[in-house]
Structure formats: structure tokens, C-alpha cells
Design a protein around this motif. Structure first.
Motif, short mmCIF file in Angstrom:
data_model
loop_
_atom_site.label_atom_id
_atom_site.label_comp_id
_atom_site.label_asym_id
_atom_site.label_seq_id
_atom_site.Cartn_x
_atom_site.Cartn_y
_atom_site.Cartn_z
N ASP A 16 0.80 -1.23 0.00
CA ASP A 16 0.00 0.00 0.00
C ASP A 16 0.84 1.28 0.00
OD1 ASP A 16 -2.83 -1.27 0.34
OD2 ASP A 16 -1.58 -2.25 1.84
N ASP A 49 -0.55 -3.00 -4.21
CA ASP A 49 -0.77 -1.56 -4.24
C ASP A 49 0.54 -0.78 -4.10
OD1 ASP A 49 -3.39 -2.13 -4.75
OD2 ASP A 49 -4.17 -1.38 -2.85
N ASN A 88 -5.30 -4.50 -5.29
CA ASN A 88 -6.50 -4.22 -6.09
C ASN A 88 -6.28 -3.02 -7.02
OD1 ASN A 88 -6.52 -3.13 -3.33
ND2 ASN A 88 -8.25 -1.92 -4.07
N HIS A 123 -2.52 -9.82 -0.36
CA HIS A 123 -2.78 -8.37 -0.32
C HIS A 123 -3.80 -8.09 0.78
CE1 HIS A 123 -3.25 -4.25 -1.24
NE2 HIS A 123 -4.51 -4.38 -1.59
N HIS A 204 -3.79 -3.78 2.59
CA HIS A 204 -5.07 -3.37 2.02
C HIS A 204 -5.95 -2.51 2.92
CE1 HIS A 204 -8.48 -3.24 -0.62
NE2 HIS A 204 -9.24 -3.78 0.30
MN MN Z 1 -5.59 -2.45 -1.58
#
Ligand code: MN
Length: 250
Positions: A16, A49, A88, A123, A204
Motif C-alpha cells: 500500500d 498496491d 487491487n 494483499h 489493504h
Molecule cells: Mn488495496
């Protein structure tokens, strides 16, 4: 050639970071991490991410993206193994990026033996099973047919579509309860049992923490990586001495 003493070098975990060309300070912080603390690690595992958005590997032509790939490659060439899992936001990262960056793409989830433990890596969005709308959307966009059709569109159109999806998801997030967007403990326990893992590391949800779960057949320690900001990076380290947070500030 002398043997490298890899035994004492830690494995580092981040996720992230949400890199984007619009955030120079964050980029600077991450690049100094790659050129600094990450060099003394045996491996760096990026759990998704890395980028705030990834429209396809043809976007490596953008100087910002090429610069990040070069910095990762420099780390890999310095002797730190670098593994990257999709998040994502950047699940469209493909083999071209992996080659350019000198990284290994890790499937989500993956199991690795780290510091003598079976560690499950993810993730984390797959554990957010209370959010049925999100899981339906995730299943749709991860289909090979969806990806193929999307990547077939011109890059500029893909970027517009991503911006639109982003705005829609920000709007929907405001309407959802926090519990809906958190991981479901049943999913966490199920994954730890299925993969016989004693440790789970994921990102995440952007709230760093350590949790202990007593599941049906086993116990599991779950480390949640935090999101990076321009003033601080969330870095977890594991070696034979144990597991601990390293903080990365400018
Ligand atoms: Mn994420």
C-alpha cells in the motif's frame, strides 16, 4: 566468490505505498527506502498496491513508472530478492513490468517459509468477504476475459476508466460501514488453516497492527501492514531474532 551471509539478513514486508507521479515526497521516501534499508535485507516482499493505479505494462513508457522499475531493479541487482504481489489497484502489473523491475510476481495468496515459520502472504482484499459488492466486482475484473478486453483498449481510455472506477469506489466507501470493509475473521481463520500457516501478513485495510487468532484447528498471528504516506512508511521485518516494525521516515 565468497558466500554471502544471508542467514542474518531480514525479510522486509511493505504494501500500500500507492505510488503516483503526483506525490513527489512519497516517491522520494520510497526510493530512499529502496536505496537504503532495503539493501541490507535478504528479500523485500511487496504485498500489493505498490502503485496507486496501473493501467497496463505499456505505461512503462511513462518516465515516472520507468524510474520506479529502475529503482527496484537496482535493489534486485544489489543482491536483495524482490517479490511483488498484486493489489487491487495494480493487479494489471504483468510480466513486462516484472522483467523491467527484476522482481518475481507472487500469486495471491502465497506461502513462504520465513525465519522458520510457514507464512501466508496476501494483499488482503480477498479476506474482506463481508463486502459482497466488492467481492463480486473483484471476481469480475480478475477474469482473464475482462483483463484481455480491458488491456486491448487504448492506454488513454484505460486511464479514464480507472479514474471513473476510482471516483465511484470512493463514493461507495463513504456509504459502507467500517466492519464491512474490514477483513472477515472467518476468512482469515479459514486461510490460515487451509495453508497451515502460523503467521499471516497482509495489507489493504491501511491500519497497521498485530492480531492473534485462535482458530478452529490452529492459532495464527496476523500482521497488517500500514499504508505509506509522504512522511512515513510502514515496514515489517522478520529474521531469526523475531518479527518487528521498522519505521521509515524522511
Ligand atoms: Mn488495496
Amino acid at each position: 566468490m565468497p558466500m554471502a551471509k544471508t542467514g542474518a539478513r531480514p525479510t522486509l514486508f511493505v504494501s500500500d505505498i500507492h505510488l503516483s507521479a503526483h506525490d513527489a515526497e512519497l516517491t522520494e521516501l520510497f526510493l530512499s527506502f529502496l536505496a537504503g534499508p532495503a539493501r541490507s535485507a535478504a528479500s523485500l516482499i511487496i504485498l500489493g498496491d505498490l502503485f496507486d493505479a496501473w493501467a497496463g505494462d505499456d505505461d512503462l513508457a511513462a518516465p515516472f513508472n520507468a524510474g520506479i522499475a529502475r529503482a527496484l531493479r537496482a535493489l534486485a541487482e544489489s543482491g536483495t530478492d524482490v517479490a511483488l504481489m498484486h493489489g487491487n489497484r495494480d493487479f494489471l502489473i504483468g510480466d513486462d513490468f516484472a522483467r523491467a523491475a527484476g522482481v518475481t510476481l507472487l500469486p495471491d495468496p502465497s506461502v513462504r517459509e520465513i525465519a522458520g515459520q510457514r507464512v501466508l502472504l496476501s494483499h488482503g482484499d480477498g479476506f474482506c468477504t463481508n463486502d459482497l459488492d466488492y467481492q463480486r466486482f473483484r471476481a469480475e475484473i480478475r477474469k482473464p476475459s475482462w483483463k484481455e478486453a480491458f488491456l486491448h483498449k487504448p492506454l488513454s481510455e484505460r486511464k479514464q476508466m480507472i479514474a471513473k472506477l476510482r471516483a465511484q469506489s470512493e463514493y461507495e466507501k463513504k456509504k459502507k460501514r467500517a466492519a464491512t470493509m474490514d477483513v472477515s475473521l472467518a476468512s482469515v481463520c479459514e486461510a490460515c488453516c487451509t495453508y497451515r500457516a502460523t503467521i499471516l501478513v497482509h495489507g489493504h485495510i491501511h491500519r497497521a497492527g498485530r492480531f492473534h487468532h485462535v482458530c478452529h484447528e490452529s492459532e495464527c498471528t496476523r500482521w497488517v501492514l500500514g499504508a505509506w504516506s509522504s512522511s512515513q512508511g510502514s515496514v515489517l521485518a522478520a529474521d531469526d531474532q523475531g518479527w518487528r516494525w521498522l519505521s521509515t521516515s524522511p
